[in-house]
Design a protein around this motif. Structure first.
Motif, PDB file in Angstrom:
ATOM      1  N   ALA B  76       0.830  -1.208   0.000  1.00 32.68           N
ATOM      2  CA  ALA B  76       0.000   0.000   0.000  1.00 32.68           C
ATOM      3  C   ALA B  76       0.862   1.255   0.000  1.00 32.68           C
ATOM      4  N   VAL B  77       1.907   1.248   0.832  1.00 35.17           N
ATOM      5  CA  VAL B  77       2.769   2.433   0.927  1.00 35.17           C
ATOM      6  C   VAL B  77       3.471   2.686  -0.405  1.00 35.17           C
ATOM      7  N   SER B  78       3.982   1.619  -1.052  1.00 35.33           N
ATOM      8  CA  SER B  78       4.739   1.871  -2.284  1.00 35.33           C
ATOM      9  C   SER B  78       3.841   2.304  -3.428  1.00 35.33           C
ATOM     10  N   ILE B  79       2.637   1.752  -3.519  1.00 33.60           N
ATOM     11  CA  ILE B  79       1.747   2.178  -4.607  1.00 33.60           C
ATOM     12  C   ILE B  79       1.270   3.616  -4.372  1.00 33.60           C
ATOM     13  N   ARG B  80       0.961   3.937  -3.126  1.00 35.17           N
ATOM     14  CA  ARG B  80       0.530   5.310  -2.821  1.00 35.17           C
ATOM     15  C   ARG B  80       1.658   6.299  -3.156  1.00 35.17           C
ATOM     16  N   ARG B  81       2.889   5.934  -2.803  1.00 37.75           N
ATOM     17  CA  ARG B  81       4.029   6.801  -3.081  1.00 37.75           C
ATOM     18  C   ARG B  81       4.287   6.891  -4.592  1.00 37.75           C
ATOM     19  N   PHE B  82       4.065   5.783  -5.289  1.00 36.54           N
ATOM     20  CA  PHE B  82       4.252   5.758  -6.744  1.00 36.54           C
ATOM     21  C   PHE B  82       3.384   6.817  -7.409  1.00 36.54           C
ATOM     22  N   PHE B  83       2.112   6.879  -7.022  1.00 37.24           N
ATOM     23  CA  PHE B  83       1.223   7.859  -7.659  1.00 37.24           C
ATOM     24  C   PHE B  83       1.443   9.271  -7.112  1.00 37.24           C
ATOM     25  N   ALA B  84       1.852   9.381  -5.867  1.00 37.40           N
ATOM     26  CA  ALA B  84       2.189  10.709  -5.352  1.00 37.40           C
ATOM     27  C   ALA B  84       3.359  11.281  -6.157  1.00 37.40           C
ATOM     28  N   ARG B  85       4.307  10.432  -6.555  1.00 37.31           N
ATOM     29  CA  ARG B  85       5.483  10.902  -7.291  1.00 37.31           C
ATOM     30  C   ARG B  85       5.209  11.085  -8.774  1.00 37.31           C
ATOM     31  N   THR B  86       4.493  10.124  -9.398  1.00 37.03           N
ATOM     32  CA  THR B  86       4.341  10.190 -10.853  1.00 37.03           C
ATOM     33  C   THR B  86       3.160  11.052 -11.278  1.00 37.03           C
ATOM     34  N   ALA B  87       2.180  11.262 -10.387  1.00 38.53           N
ATOM     35  CA  ALA B  87       1.012  12.060 -10.763  1.00 38.53           C
ATOM     36  C   ALA B  87       0.852  13.285  -9.866  1.00 38.53           C
ATOM     37  N   GLY B  88       1.561  13.301  -8.750  1.00 36.79           N
ATOM     38  CA  GLY B  88       1.444  14.450  -7.855  1.00 36.79           C
ATOM     39  C   GLY B  88       0.069  14.590  -7.221  1.00 36.79           C
ATOM     40  N   VAL B  89      -0.687  13.492  -7.140  1.00 36.36           N
ATOM     41  CA  VAL B  89      -2.033  13.595  -6.571  1.00 36.36           C
ATOM     42  C   VAL B  89      -1.966  13.563  -5.047  1.00 36.36           C
ATOM     43  N   ALA B  90      -3.047  14.078  -4.442  1.00 39.28           N
ATOM     44  CA  ALA B  90      -3.171  14.004  -2.996  1.00 39.28           C
ATOM     45  C   ALA B  90      -3.461  12.561  -2.607  1.00 39.28           C
ATOM     46  N   THR B  91      -2.922  12.141  -1.471  1.00 40.07           N
ATOM     47  CA  THR B  91      -3.223  10.797  -0.967  1.00 40.07           C
ATOM     48  C   THR B  91      -3.809  10.930   0.428  1.00 40.07           C
ATOM     49  N   THR B  92      -4.501   9.892   0.829  1.00 42.23           N
ATOM     50  CA  THR B  92      -5.125   9.895   2.143  1.00 42.23           C
ATOM     51  C   THR B  92      -5.201   8.463   2.650  1.00 42.23           C
ATOM     52  N   THR B  93      -5.411   8.312   3.941  1.00 46.39           N
ATOM     53  CA  THR B  93      -5.715   6.986   4.480  1.00 46.39           C
ATOM     54  C   THR B  93      -7.180   6.914   4.889  1.00 46.39           C
ATOM     55  N   ARG B  94      -7.868   8.069   4.842  1.00 45.47           N
ATOM     56  CA  ARG B  94      -9.264   8.107   5.256  1.00 45.47           C
ATOM     57  C   ARG B  94     -10.183   7.691   4.113  1.00 45.47           C
ATOM     58  N   THR B  95     -10.950   6.633   4.330  1.00 41.89           N
ATOM     59  CA  THR B  95     -11.832   6.117   3.289  1.00 41.89           C
ATOM     60  C   THR B  95     -12.785   7.196   2.777  1.00 41.89           C
ATOM     61  N   ALA B  96     -13.356   7.975   3.703  1.00 38.52           N
ATOM     62  CA  ALA B  96     -14.368   8.950   3.304  1.00 38.52           C
ATOM     63  C   ALA B  96     -13.772  10.104   2.488  1.00 38.52           C
ATOM     64  N   HIS B  97     -12.466  10.360   2.620  1.00 38.46           N
ATOM     65  CA  HIS B  97     -11.842  11.483   1.906  1.00 38.46           C
ATOM     66  C   HIS B  97     -11.375  11.098   0.509  1.00 38.46           C
ATOM     67  N   ALA B  98     -11.285   9.818   0.206  1.00 39.41           N
ATOM     68  CA  ALA B  98     -10.703   9.364  -1.057  1.00 39.41           C
ATOM     69  C   ALA B  98     -11.729   9.423  -2.181  1.00 39.41           C
ATOM     70  N   THR B  99     -11.273   9.757  -3.394  1.00 39.17           N
ATOM     71  CA  THR B  99     -12.134   9.653  -4.579  1.00 39.17           C
ATOM     72  C   THR B  99     -11.842   8.358  -5.323  1.00 39.17           C
ATOM     73  N   ILE B 100     -10.596   7.873  -5.223  1.00 38.61           N
ATOM     74  CA  ILE B 100     -10.236   6.585  -5.816  1.00 38.61           C
ATOM     75  C   ILE B 100      -9.557   5.753  -4.729  1.00 38.61           C
ATOM     76  N   ILE B 101     -10.006   4.520  -4.580  1.00 38.25           N
ATOM     77  CA  ILE B 101      -9.415   3.611  -3.591  1.00 38.25           C
ATOM     78  C   ILE B 101      -8.901   2.404  -4.346  1.00 38.25           C
TER      79      ILE B 101
END
Lengths: 196, 277
Positions: B76-101
């Motif tokens: 989970a950590v590496s995939i979240r970091r992958f998209f934070a780096r390659t797409a610069g998107v916001a990440t969250t751990t809160r289910t209710a705050h996420a648009t894509i899980i």
């Protein structure tokens, strides 16, 4: 400035990556929630007679691997489509997409096979408006109970024609209706009834 | 990230994925072949899910990635970091705050909404795989909706064990037409797929298949009238937050038989502990 007939002076997306992404999400939502009106990111000046939404759908989904068939009145758009997407056109029965401004005979379009139902054509239908027409009631996947949908520009016996497409399931044609900068979807899985 | 397109994949690849996703949505539960790309992590680590996420992800999205319910495990950590780096998107751990899980093998306990998309990582997309190894045959079985063999498998388990003994990757019928592998989520999560308001997308990278379940689509776990589907769960309360209804992980705590049961959904568990007086 005079614009040459081949339409090449008309630009594609201002921001190809992010506009295509935004438009794709609108199209995805349109097919996942049949009958819902979804706003696409439009190119700044689509070549006439292309509506902004139709232009956005072409720029988002069409390429050399998935060519579009352009019958009249869109036949003149060939060079614009080829330049911006790489699609050099295809016969109506082989095309991944068919762009039309009136309901075609769906029997001419590929509906896939029982084993490969995804080998089907997606119809991009440009209509005058997605609201204000005869009311249709939609049911099926993506719809909680029923969805009302009232586009202009569909044939009077549309519900009967759609039923013929619905009977082919899982084969069949998916439709993206485009007007202005909005798109609405009718996936093959949806059932269409005329409102009483 | 410099030198890469937004969200790593090139536009041609994204268009191919996007067209496959649209077909998948139009034919709920039907597997669409796609040209899976080599990704910068190995097969089995979520390459299918990553490609689906890359095709739908936009600048305005907030991404959550879970691995067996947890936000803080390696995958989970590496995939979240992958998209934070390659797409610069916001990440969250809160289910209710996420648009894509993006998820590996769990559905969050918090109910998902119409505004969300859940992307499943799928190791084996073919539910008939253990019964019929030939893809040519299984494709025909799906075409004919010929799923008797799966019912026989369930019946054999009832005959042998007195119950249907499938605890994860429990086969489901989607929209009353296609048999589908729900990915190895626990059978406990199967009922959450039924008429879920969120769009569900499935990506299998090694097997090169994409499929989908649109919102509010019927998803029925296979069963028999006299042996109805039951969602199993360890008969304990969470040792950390006291939840009585969440899916639990069993954690061995020492070498003398000590163990504790805790929520598998770390965000759900942490939120409950924060709210507790």
């Amino acid at each position: 400035m005079t614009v040459p007939d081949d339409g090449l002076a008309y630009p594609g997306f201002a921001d190809p990556v992010h506009d295509a992404q935004a438009s794709f999400r609108a199209v995805l939502r349109a097919l996942a929630r049949p009958g819902a009106l979804c706003t696409v990111a439009t190119p700044p000046a689509p070549p006439p007679p292309l509506a902004p939404a139709s232009a956005a759908v072409l720029l988002t989904l069409v390429d050399a691997d998935a060519p579009v068939h352009l019958p009249p009145p869109f036949a003149g758009l060939g060079p614009w489509v080829a330049f911006h997407t790489g699609s050099t056109g295809a016969d109506i029965g082989d095309a991944a997409f068919v762009l039309a401004d009136e309901w075609p005979d769906l029997a001419l379009l590929a509906a896939g096979t029982d084993e490969v139902p995804e080998a089907s054509t997606t119809l991009i239908l440009q209509v005058p408006a997605l609201e204000g027409g005869p009311r249709l009631i939609l049911r099926g996947p993506g719809i909680e109970a029923t969805q009302t949908f009232a586009p202009l520009g569909l044939p009077a016996d549309f519900a009967a024609r759609w039923a013929a497409n619905r009977r082919l399931y899982p084969r069949g044609i998916d439709v993206l209706l485009c007007a202005g900068s909005a798109v609405a979807g009718l996936p093959r899985s949806v059932t269409v009834l005329e409102a009483a | 990230m410099k030198g890469y397109n937004f969200a790593y994949l090139d536009e041609q690849t994204k268009r191919m994925l996007r067209r496959a996703l649209l077909k998948a949505v139009a034919i709920p539960g039907h597997q669409i072949p796609f040209a899976a790309r080599e990704m910068p992590l190995p097969y089995g680590w979520g390459t299918g899910g990553i490609q689906v996420t890359a095709a739908v992800l936009g600048r305005c999205d907030t991404l959550k990635v879970i691995d067996q319910g947890a936000d803080d495990t390696t995958n989970a950590v590496s995939i979240r970091r992958f998209f934070a780096r390659t797409a610069g998107v916001a990440t969250t751990t809160r289910t209710a705050h996420a648009t894509i899980i993006q998820t590996r093998h769990r559905i969050p306990e918090t109910a998902l909404t119409e505004a969300q998309i859940i992307v499943y990582q799928v190791p084996q997309p073919e539910p008939l795989y253990r019964l019929e190894p030939s893809r040519t045959e299984t494709r025909r079985m799906h075409a004919l909706s010929e799923y008797g063999a799966m019912h026989v498998r369930l019946y054999e388990q009832v005959a042998r064990y007195g119950q249907i003994a499938i605890s994860y990757d429990y086969p489901v019928m989607v929209n009353g037409r296609h048999l589908m592998a729900p990915s190895p989520i626990p059978a406990f999560d199967n009922p959450k797929m039924h008429r879920m308001p969120a769009l569900q997308l499935f990506g299998a990278g090694r097997e090169k298949r994409i499929y989908a379940v649109p919102p509010y689509t019927d998803v029925a776990s296979l069963d028999f009238e006299d042996y109805p589907f039951r969602a199993g769960r360890a008969p304990h309360a969470c040792a950390l937050c006291g939840a009585q209804a969440s899916y639990l992980d069993e954690v061995v705590t020492d070498d003398r038989g000590g163990r504790m049961f805790v929520c598998s959904d770390t965000d759900y568990c942490a939120s409950r502990r924060e709210q507790a007086p």
